[in-house]
Design a protein around this motif. Structure first.
Motif, PDB file in Angstrom:
ATOM      1  N   ASP A  50      44.375  58.692  17.269  1.00 23.60           N
ATOM      2  CA  ASP A  50      44.334  60.043  17.840  1.00 23.60           C
ATOM      3  C   ASP A  50      45.548  60.892  17.471  1.00 23.60           C
ATOM      4  O   ASP A  50      45.386  62.070  17.122  1.00 23.60           O
ATOM      5  N   PRO A  51      46.772  60.356  17.503  1.00 17.35           N
ATOM      6  CA  PRO A  51      47.919  61.180  17.095  1.00 17.35           C
ATOM      7  C   PRO A  51      47.842  61.636  15.634  1.00 17.35           C
ATOM      8  O   PRO A  51      48.307  62.728  15.300  1.00 17.35           O
ATOM      9  N   VAL A  79      45.094  62.428  14.031  1.00 19.75           N
ATOM     10  CA  VAL A  79      44.170  63.558  14.055  1.00 19.75           C
ATOM     11  C   VAL A  79      44.890  64.807  14.573  1.00 19.75           C
ATOM     12  O   VAL A  79      44.774  65.888  13.997  1.00 19.75           O
ATOM     13  N   GLU A  80      45.668  64.667  15.623  1.00 18.93           N
ATOM     14  CA  GLU A  80      46.384  65.817  16.199  1.00 18.93           C
ATOM     15  C   GLU A  80      47.422  66.375  15.227  1.00 18.93           C
ATOM     16  O   GLU A  80      47.569  67.585  15.100  1.00 18.93           O
ATOM     17  N   ILE A  81      48.140  65.518  14.536  1.00 18.66           N
ATOM     18  CA  ILE A  81      49.132  65.976  13.545  1.00 18.66           C
ATOM     19  C   ILE A  81      48.438  66.768  12.440  1.00 18.66           C
ATOM     20  O   ILE A  81      48.906  67.829  12.032  1.00 18.66           O
ATOM     21  N   LEU A 101      45.453  68.295  12.561  1.00 21.81           N
ATOM     22  CA  LEU A 101      44.938  69.562  13.093  1.00 21.81           C
ATOM     23  C   LEU A 101      46.051  70.593  13.212  1.00 21.81           C
ATOM     24  O   LEU A 101      45.884  71.764  12.847  1.00 21.81           O
ATOM     25  N   SER A 102      47.197  70.162  13.706  1.00 18.51           N
ATOM     26  CA  SER A 102      48.343  71.067  13.820  1.00 18.51           C
ATOM     27  C   SER A 102      48.756  71.603  12.456  1.00 18.51           C
ATOM     28  O   SER A 102      49.023  72.798  12.292  1.00 18.51           O
ATOM     29  N   SER A 111      36.633  76.198  21.717  1.00 20.57           N
ATOM     30  CA  SER A 111      36.101  74.940  22.217  1.00 20.57           C
ATOM     31  C   SER A 111      34.611  75.091  22.503  1.00 20.57           C
ATOM     32  O   SER A 111      34.189  76.021  23.170  1.00 20.57           O
TER      33      SER A 111
END
Length: 148
Positions: free
Chosen positions: A119-120, A122-124, A126-127, A140
């Protein structure tokens, strides 16, 4: 389809036509495959993670060719290595144990392949897509019940 008898495409792989056109780079310490649309725009982006790379990972030619197809249709694509270099080999050895792989037993640093590790990443990514590449964030949208 579940209503029809299983066909060979369900259990037997095949190679997509074409050669990858994107490139490999890094975002923080994460290797990523990126592919640009013909106009090099990054306004609209697709993050190909987890389900599209499958456990074989972002270096599989099939996954890269699919990413390039999204790019051909106007999307900037980023496809991260969700497994820190420890994707499941395409022709895994007979003694390969999926449970051990998920628990990080095959990774040199013991990195697990579970949501708390993936998950991290994916978040990195996306950012990075929102900041460096200025991709538009989609509002959303509730997921269909089947995906929840």
């Amino acid at each position: 389809m579940a209503s029809n008898p299983m066909q060979s495409c369900c259990y037997q792989g095949f190679k997509h036509n074409g050669e990858p056109r994107g490139s490999i780079s890094t975002v923080e310490d994460i290797e990523v495959y990126t592919s640009y649309p013909p106009d090099l725009s990054t306004e609209y982006g697709v993050l190909m993670a987890e389900s599209l790379t499958d456990i074989i990972g972002h270096r599989l030619v099939n996954a890269q060719v699919i990413a390039d197809q999204f790019a051909d249709h106007g999307y900037f694509v980023m496809m991260p290595d969700l497994f820190y270099g420890d994707a499941v080999p395409l022709n895994k050895p007979g003694e390969f144990d999926m449970g051990k792989w998920r628990s990080g037993n095959y990774h040199p640093q013991g990195k697990k392949h579970l949501p708390e590790t993936v998950d991290p990443i994916v978040e990195i990514c996306l950012s990075e897509m929102l900041t460096k590449y200025n991709c538009k964030a989609r509002p959303s949208v509730p997921l269909p019940e089947i995906w929840q």
